[in-house]
Design a protein around this motif. Sequence first.
Motif, mmCIF file in Angstrom:
data_model
loop_
_atom_site.group_PDB
_atom_site.id
_atom_site.type_symbol
_atom_site.label_atom_id
_atom_site.label_comp_id
_atom_site.label_asym_id
_atom_site.label_seq_id
_atom_site.Cartn_x
_atom_site.Cartn_y
_atom_site.Cartn_z
ATOM 1 N N GLN A 150 0.832 -1.206 0.000
ATOM 2 C CA GLN A 150 0.000 0.000 0.000
ATOM 3 C C GLN A 150 0.867 1.257 0.000
ATOM 4 N N LEU A 151 1.953 1.236 0.778
ATOM 5 C CA LEU A 151 2.883 2.360 0.802
ATOM 6 C C LEU A 151 3.434 2.614 -0.598
ATOM 7 N N GLN A 152 3.825 1.558 -1.271
ATOM 8 C CA GLN A 152 4.382 1.683 -2.616
ATOM 9 C C GLN A 152 3.336 2.217 -3.592
ATOM 10 N N GLU A 153 2.104 1.784 -3.459
ATOM 11 C CA GLU A 153 1.047 2.257 -4.352
ATOM 12 C C GLU A 153 0.791 3.748 -4.159
ATOM 13 N N ILE A 154 0.885 4.220 -2.927
ATOM 14 C CA ILE A 154 0.607 5.628 -2.625
ATOM 15 C C ILE A 154 1.802 6.514 -2.949
ATOM 16 N N THR A 155 3.002 6.054 -2.595
ATOM 17 C CA THR A 155 4.173 6.937 -2.653
ATOM 18 C C THR A 155 5.184 6.577 -3.737
ATOM 19 N N GLY A 156 5.078 5.361 -4.286
ATOM 20 C CA GLY A 156 6.092 4.915 -5.235
ATOM 21 C C GLY A 156 7.339 4.382 -4.557
ATOM 22 N N ARG A 157 7.331 4.311 -3.224
ATOM 23 C CA ARG A 157 8.490 3.851 -2.456
ATOM 24 C C ARG A 157 8.094 2.682 -1.573
ATOM 25 N N TRP A 158 9.035 1.772 -1.373
ATOM 26 C CA TRP A 158 8.843 0.652 -0.442
ATOM 27 C C TRP A 158 9.380 1.001 0.935
ATOM 28 N N GLU A 159 10.256 2.020 0.998
ATOM 29 C CA GLU A 159 10.935 2.317 2.244
ATOM 30 C C GLU A 159 10.422 3.623 2.847
ATOM 31 N N VAL A 160 10.713 3.779 4.143
ATOM 32 C CA VAL A 160 10.367 4.995 4.865
ATOM 33 C C VAL A 160 11.645 5.732 5.252
ATOM 34 N N PRO A 161 11.628 7.048 5.450
ATOM 35 C CA PRO A 161 10.433 7.862 5.294
ATOM 36 C C PRO A 161 10.068 8.036 3.824
ATOM 37 N N ALA A 162 8.793 8.123 3.593
ATOM 38 C CA ALA A 162 8.268 8.450 2.274
ATOM 39 C C ALA A 162 7.509 9.755 2.442
ATOM 40 N N ILE A 163 7.930 10.777 1.730
ATOM 41 C CA ILE A 163 7.375 12.109 1.928
ATOM 42 C C ILE A 163 6.648 12.530 0.660
ATOM 43 N N VAL A 164 5.401 12.949 0.850
ATOM 44 C CA VAL A 164 4.545 13.376 -0.252
ATOM 45 C C VAL A 164 4.151 14.821 0.016
ATOM 46 N N ILE A 165 4.393 15.688 -0.970
ATOM 47 C CA ILE A 165 4.032 17.102 -0.840
ATOM 48 C C ILE A 165 3.126 17.474 -1.997
ATOM 49 N N ASP A 166 1.956 17.971 -1.652
ATOM 50 C CA ASP A 166 0.946 18.343 -2.651
ATOM 51 C C ASP A 166 0.692 17.212 -3.642
ATOM 52 N N GLY A 167 0.623 15.993 -3.133
ATOM 53 C CA GLY A 167 0.311 14.840 -3.969
ATOM 54 C C GLY A 167 1.479 14.285 -4.755
ATOM 55 N N LYS A 168 2.658 14.893 -4.639
ATOM 56 C CA LYS A 168 3.832 14.439 -5.387
ATOM 57 C C LYS A 168 4.822 13.784 -4.433
ATOM 58 N N ASN A 169 5.213 12.551 -4.756
ATOM 59 C CA ASN A 169 6.207 11.858 -3.948
ATOM 60 C C ASN A 169 7.560 12.518 -4.173
ATOM 61 N N ILE A 170 8.156 13.035 -3.113
ATOM 62 C CA ILE A 170 9.461 13.668 -3.263
ATOM 63 C C ILE A 170 10.595 12.747 -2.825
ATOM 64 N N GLY A 171 10.255 11.564 -2.323
ATOM 65 C CA GLY A 171 11.279 10.610 -1.918
ATOM 66 C C GLY A 171 11.460 10.579 -0.422
ATOM 67 N N GLY A 172 12.701 10.396 -0.006
ATOM 68 C CA GLY A 172 13.003 10.248 1.406
ATOM 69 C C GLY A 172 13.722 11.450 1.987
ATOM 70 N N LEU A 173 14.499 11.219 3.016
ATOM 71 C CA LEU A 173 15.162 12.261 3.772
ATOM 72 C C LEU A 173 16.110 13.092 2.905
ATOM 73 N N ASP A 174 16.930 12.451 2.082
ATOM 74 C CA ASP A 174 17.913 13.193 1.267
ATOM 75 C C ASP A 174 17.213 14.193 0.345
ATOM 76 N N ASN A 175 16.137 13.759 -0.301
ATOM 77 C CA ASN A 175 15.415 14.660 -1.195
ATOM 78 C C ASN A 175 14.724 15.769 -0.424
ATOM 79 N N LEU A 176 14.205 15.462 0.745
ATOM 80 C CA LEU A 176 13.560 16.473 1.585
ATOM 81 C C LEU A 176 14.558 17.587 1.900
ATOM 82 N N ILE A 177 15.756 17.199 2.312
ATOM 83 C CA ILE A 177 16.782 18.188 2.667
ATOM 84 C C ILE A 177 17.152 19.041 1.464
ATOM 85 N N LYS A 178 17.182 18.460 0.265
ATOM 86 C CA LYS A 178 17.528 19.195 -0.950
ATOM 87 C C LYS A 178 16.497 20.260 -1.294
ATOM 88 N N ILE A 179 15.213 19.993 -1.035
ATOM 89 C CA ILE A 179 14.192 20.925 -1.520
ATOM 90 C C ILE A 179 13.741 21.962 -0.494
#
Length: 75
Positions: free
Chosen positions: A45-74
């Motif tokens: 279910q996590l993969q269906e919603i976010t496109g990721r199997w692992e956590v953290p999975a971060i979604v902003i405004d409906g767009k999967n931005i990935g995990g911690l590294d991507n969060l820090i970048k944006i």
Amino acid sequence: SEMCIRDRYTTNWCPACVVAKKVMTDKGLSFREINIETSGMSRKQLQEITGRWEVPAIVIDGKNIGGLDNLIKII
């Protein structure tokens, strides 16, 4: 532009999830935390919603931005 809807998928045992929460809180960003363990969500279910199997999975405004590294970048 202001990022509005932020979902952070997490587990109880994930160190990167703790860091992601701190980064978002320190930046003053509100978010909805979804603990996949306590909510009974499967990895599939996590993969269906976010496109990721692992956590953290971060979604902003409906767009999967990935995990911690991507969060820090944006932010």
